[in-house]
Design a protein around this motif. Structure first.
Motif, PDB file in Angstrom:
ATOM      1  N   HIS A 108       4.376   5.251  41.248  1.00 44.57           N
ATOM      2  CA  HIS A 108       5.514   4.353  41.503  1.00 44.57           C
ATOM      3  C   HIS A 108       6.758   5.154  41.914  1.00 44.57           C
ATOM      4  O   HIS A 108       7.488   4.765  42.840  1.00 44.57           O
ATOM      5  CB  HIS A 108       5.765   3.538  40.231  1.00 44.57           C
ATOM      6  CG  HIS A 108       7.086   2.844  40.158  1.00 44.57           C
ATOM      7  ND1 HIS A 108       7.369   1.703  40.884  1.00 44.57           N
ATOM      8  CD2 HIS A 108       8.207   3.109  39.437  1.00 44.57           C
ATOM      9  CE1 HIS A 108       8.611   1.314  40.612  1.00 44.57           C
ATOM     10  NE2 HIS A 108       9.141   2.145  39.738  1.00 44.57           N
ATOM     11  N   LEU A 109       6.997   6.276  41.257  1.00 48.64           N
ATOM     12  CA  LEU A 109       8.149   7.113  41.618  1.00 48.64           C
ATOM     13  C   LEU A 109       7.993   7.659  43.042  1.00 48.64           C
ATOM     14  O   LEU A 109       8.967   7.738  43.804  1.00 48.64           O
ATOM     15  CB  LEU A 109       8.315   8.260  40.611  1.00 48.64           C
ATOM     16  CG  LEU A 109       8.772   7.834  39.204  1.00 48.64           C
ATOM     17  CD1 LEU A 109       8.692   9.009  38.227  1.00 48.64           C
ATOM     18  CD2 LEU A 109      10.195   7.275  39.226  1.00 48.64           C
ATOM     19  N   ILE A 110       6.762   8.032  43.400  1.00 44.37           N
ATOM     20  CA  ILE A 110       6.502   8.513  44.764  1.00 44.37           C
ATOM     21  C   ILE A 110       6.827   7.425  45.783  1.00 44.37           C
ATOM     22  O   ILE A 110       7.484   7.672  46.801  1.00 44.37           O
ATOM     23  CB  ILE A 110       5.030   8.966  44.895  1.00 44.37           C
ATOM     24  CG1 ILE A 110       4.827  10.291  44.151  1.00 44.37           C
ATOM     25  CG2 ILE A 110       4.604   9.081  46.363  1.00 44.37           C
ATOM     26  CD1 ILE A 110       3.372  10.721  44.038  1.00 44.37           C
ATOM     27  N   HIS A 111       6.392   6.211  45.498  1.00 45.54           N
ATOM     28  CA  HIS A 111       6.648   5.113  46.439  1.00 45.54           C
ATOM     29  C   HIS A 111       8.158   4.861  46.581  1.00 45.54           C
ATOM     30  O   HIS A 111       8.640   4.561  47.677  1.00 45.54           O
ATOM     31  CB  HIS A 111       5.919   3.843  45.983  1.00 45.54           C
ATOM     32  CG  HIS A 111       5.895   2.778  47.033  1.00 45.54           C
ATOM     33  ND1 HIS A 111       5.190   2.915  48.218  1.00 45.54           N
ATOM     34  CD2 HIS A 111       6.515   1.571  47.124  1.00 45.54           C
ATOM     35  CE1 HIS A 111       5.375   1.842  48.969  1.00 45.54           C
ATOM     36  NE2 HIS A 111       6.178   1.012  48.323  1.00 45.54           N
ATOM     37  N   GLY A 112       8.894   5.020  45.478  1.00 46.56           N
ATOM     38  CA  GLY A 112      10.356   4.886  45.533  1.00 46.56           C
ATOM     39  C   GLY A 112      10.998   5.946  46.423  1.00 46.56           C
ATOM     40  O   GLY A 112      11.932   5.662  47.178  1.00 46.56           O
ATOM     41  N   GLU A 113      10.489   7.188  46.325  1.00 42.91           N
ATOM     42  CA  GLU A 113      11.035   8.254  47.184  1.00 42.91           C
ATOM     43  C   GLU A 113      10.802   7.929  48.656  1.00 42.91           C
ATOM     44  O   GLU A 113      11.643   8.220  49.507  1.00 42.91           O
ATOM     45  CB  GLU A 113      10.380   9.604  46.851  1.00 42.91           C
ATOM     46  CG  GLU A 113      10.690  10.138  45.457  1.00 42.91           C
ATOM     47  CD  GLU A 113      12.185  10.244  45.185  1.00 42.91           C
ATOM     48  OE1 GLU A 113      12.886  10.949  45.919  1.00 42.91           O
ATOM     49  OE2 GLU A 113      12.649   9.590  44.222  1.00 42.91           O
ATOM     50  N   ARG A 114       9.657   7.313  48.944  1.00 47.21           N
ATOM     51  CA  ARG A 114       9.306   7.033  50.342  1.00 47.21           C
ATOM     52  C   ARG A 114      10.055   5.835  50.907  1.00 47.21           C
ATOM     53  O   ARG A 114      10.457   5.833  52.070  1.00 47.21           O
ATOM     54  CB  ARG A 114       7.802   6.734  50.443  1.00 47.21           C
ATOM     55  CG  ARG A 114       6.936   7.959  50.241  1.00 47.21           C
ATOM     56  CD  ARG A 114       5.672   7.863  51.115  1.00 47.21           C
ATOM     57  NE  ARG A 114       4.832   9.049  50.909  1.00 47.21           N
ATOM     58  CZ  ARG A 114       3.762   9.057  50.123  1.00 47.21           C
ATOM     59  NH1 ARG A 114       3.374   7.964  49.484  1.00 47.21           N
ATOM     60  NH2 ARG A 114       3.075  10.173  49.993  1.00 47.21           N
ATOM     61  N   THR A 115      10.236   4.792  50.093  1.00 46.30           N
ATOM     62  CA  THR A 115      10.666   3.512  50.681  1.00 46.30           C
ATOM     63  C   THR A 115      11.949   2.937  50.093  1.00 46.30           C
ATOM     64  O   THR A 115      12.484   1.989  50.648  1.00 46.30           O
ATOM     65  CB  THR A 115       9.560   2.437  50.498  1.00 46.30           C
ATOM     66  OG1 THR A 115       9.477   2.092  49.107  1.00 46.30           O
ATOM     67  CG2 THR A 115       8.210   2.940  50.984  1.00 46.30           C
ATOM     68  N   ASP A 116      12.430   3.475  48.965  1.00 49.13           N
ATOM     69  CA  ASP A 116      13.537   2.802  48.287  1.00 49.13           C
ATOM     70  C   ASP A 116      14.871   3.525  48.469  1.00 49.13           C
ATOM     71  O   ASP A 116      15.702   3.136  49.297  1.00 49.13           O
ATOM     72  CB  ASP A 116      13.184   2.634  46.796  1.00 49.13           C
ATOM     73  CG  ASP A 116      14.156   1.713  46.051  1.00 49.13           C
ATOM     74  OD1 ASP A 116      15.306   1.567  46.506  1.00 49.13           O
ATOM     75  OD2 ASP A 116      13.786   1.163  45.005  1.00 49.13           O
ATOM     76  N   TRP A 117      15.090   4.595  47.749  1.00 42.84           N
ATOM     77  CA  TRP A 117      16.447   5.123  47.553  1.00 42.84           C
ATOM     78  C   TRP A 117      17.121   5.609  48.824  1.00 42.84           C
ATOM     79  O   TRP A 117      18.201   5.105  49.190  1.00 42.84           O
ATOM     80  CB  TRP A 117      16.409   6.206  46.478  1.00 42.84           C
ATOM     81  CG  TRP A 117      15.623   5.766  45.287  1.00 42.84           C
ATOM     82  CD1 TRP A 117      14.384   6.207  44.892  1.00 42.84           C
ATOM     83  CD2 TRP A 117      15.980   4.739  44.342  1.00 42.84           C
ATOM     84  NE1 TRP A 117      13.962   5.525  43.768  1.00 42.84           N
ATOM     85  CE2 TRP A 117      14.916   4.630  43.413  1.00 42.84           C
ATOM     86  CE3 TRP A 117      17.089   3.905  44.200  1.00 42.84           C
ATOM     87  CZ2 TRP A 117      14.946   3.725  42.350  1.00 42.84           C
ATOM     88  CZ3 TRP A 117      17.123   3.004  43.144  1.00 42.84           C
ATOM     89  CH2 TRP A 117      16.059   2.919  42.240  1.00 42.84           C
ATOM     90  N   ILE A 118      16.547   6.604  49.457  1.00 40.55           N
ATOM     91  CA  ILE A 118      17.197   7.158  50.654  1.00 40.55           C
ATOM     92  C   ILE A 118      17.136   6.172  51.822  1.00 40.55           C
ATOM     93  O   ILE A 118      18.156   5.975  52.524  1.00 40.55           O
ATOM     94  CB  ILE A 118      16.612   8.544  51.004  1.00 40.55           C
ATOM     95  CG1 ILE A 118      17.066   9.580  49.967  1.00 40.55           C
ATOM     96  CG2 ILE A 118      17.026   8.983  52.409  1.00 40.55           C
ATOM     97  CD1 ILE A 118      18.547   9.921  49.973  1.00 40.55           C
ATOM     98  N   PRO A 119      16.003   5.483  52.045  1.00 42.96           N
ATOM     99  CA  PRO A 119      16.026   4.463  53.110  1.00 42.96           C
ATOM    100  C   PRO A 119      17.114   3.406  52.884  1.00 42.96           C
ATOM    101  O   PRO A 119      17.781   2.989  53.842  1.00 42.96           O
ATOM    102  CB  PRO A 119      14.623   3.847  53.037  1.00 42.96           C
ATOM    103  CG  PRO A 119      13.762   4.973  52.524  1.00 42.96           C
ATOM    104  CD  PRO A 119      14.639   5.719  51.556  1.00 42.96           C
ATOM    105  N   ARG A 120      17.316   2.986  51.660  1.00 40.49           N
ATOM    106  CA  ARG A 120      18.361   1.974  51.403  1.00 40.49           C
ATOM    107  C   ARG A 120      19.771   2.568  51.574  1.00 40.49           C
ATOM    108  O   ARG A 120      20.687   1.882  52.048  1.00 40.49           O
ATOM    109  CB  ARG A 120      18.194   1.373  50.008  1.00 40.49           C
ATOM    110  CG  ARG A 120      17.001   0.415  49.952  1.00 40.49           C
ATOM    111  CD  ARG A 120      16.825  -0.232  48.591  1.00 40.49           C
ATOM    112  NE  ARG A 120      15.803  -1.278  48.658  1.00 40.49           N
ATOM    113  CZ  ARG A 120      15.506  -2.105  47.655  1.00 40.49           C
ATOM    114  NH1 ARG A 120      16.151  -2.004  46.503  1.00 40.49           N
ATOM    115  NH2 ARG A 120      14.564  -3.022  47.791  1.00 40.49           N
ATOM    116  N   ALA A 121      19.943   3.837  51.169  1.00 43.38           N
ATOM    117  CA  ALA A 121      21.250   4.487  51.391  1.00 43.38           C
ATOM    118  C   ALA A 121      21.559   4.531  52.887  1.00 43.38           C
ATOM    119  O   ALA A 121      22.684   4.234  53.321  1.00 43.38           O
ATOM    120  CB  ALA A 121      21.249   5.894  50.792  1.00 43.38           C
TER     121      ALA A 121
END
Lengths: 171, 171
Positions: free
Chosen positions: A44-57
């Motif tokens: 789940h943390l890996i998926h967040g690195e790929r699609t959540d935090w930086i893409p949303r920033a």
């Protein structure tokens, strides 16, 4: 910002120190039906690195007016297949290193942190709130991993379970 | 036994990876009056290595009939004075290494794990329960450190706090 980065850059090593090489019974432990094992959490943390935090920033900094892409909370159940925990931990550490470097390169000002984006469920959120959430999300999952493993020994602690509050968290 | 040792020997490195070199605001964070900071927790773990787990295991194996010495839950507030967090983490790692080695040297059998001692408050407890409690106690404090730091950013996460359950644990 420095305070946030200090946590973000420590999370992979902390989880690796806690989990790498552990017997399988710890890594696959859950808190019951529908809850996640330490193995699931790293996926789940890996998926967040790929699609959540930086893409949303980047989405916020680009001034996008459409909402963020919704985050897939179960992606790890298909993406992590056939990978062992050591591979997942290494993958997470690599992605996090790249993402922290990307964050630092953004050179964010206080004005940037106040810029807003549109969350698909929560509505208006700021870049500063996104970054604080990234930090708390890390810490939430570190605590979850520790709590999930602790519960494997609930019976084994006997009368001491009365003193071990973690055994009663999230019940 | 191997499963228990696997956690016990990883705890110091996991806490060091999470905490070493962090800005002071994280290390001194608490959840409010009467709760402990990450700094306090490491002092408490050190006191446990000195006076709790292995001394109590020896007490049971020696066939003592008097109760264990009560554990001092506030010793860290006097013992840790004048030490920085890095010193405490190194001290904890040294003591834990010695204590895990001592535990392994005990070569405990299933019969040994069933041997009982007298806890000053809980009454009869077994050596197996003591060792399981040592493991859960480690994980409880890892989760506490993560939770305590997470709560520093409760306000900062804005609407996302609704998704971050750790912010509502132990309130």
């Amino acid at each position: 910002m420095d305070d946030a980065v200090a946590i973000l850059e420590r999370t992979p090593a902390s989880l690796s120190a806690l989990l790498e090489g552990l017997p399988k019974m710890w890594v696959t432990a859950t808190e019951g039906n529908g809850t996640w094992s330490p193995y699931d959490v790293i996926g789940h943390l890996i998926h967040g690195e790929r699609t959540d935090w930086i893409p949303r920033a980047r989405h916020i900094l680009a001034g996008e007016t459409r909402p963020f892409e919704p985050f897939d909370r179960t992606a790890q159940f298909t993406e992590s297949q056939d990978k062992n925990l050591g591979e997942l931990l290494a993958n997470f550490a690599d992605l996090r290193r790249e993402n922290v470097a990307a964050l630092v390169r953004m050179n964010l000002t206080d004005d940037d942190l106040d810029r807003a984006g549109l969350h698909p469920e929560l509505g208006a959120v700021t870049l500063g709130q996104l970054l604080a959430t990234w930090v708390v999300h890390d810490l939430d999952h570190i605590a979850q991993v520790a709590r999930t493993m602790a519960k494997m020994y609930t019976e084994a602690t006997g009368p001491w379970s009365a003193y071990l509050s973690i055994l009663r968290d999230r019940q």
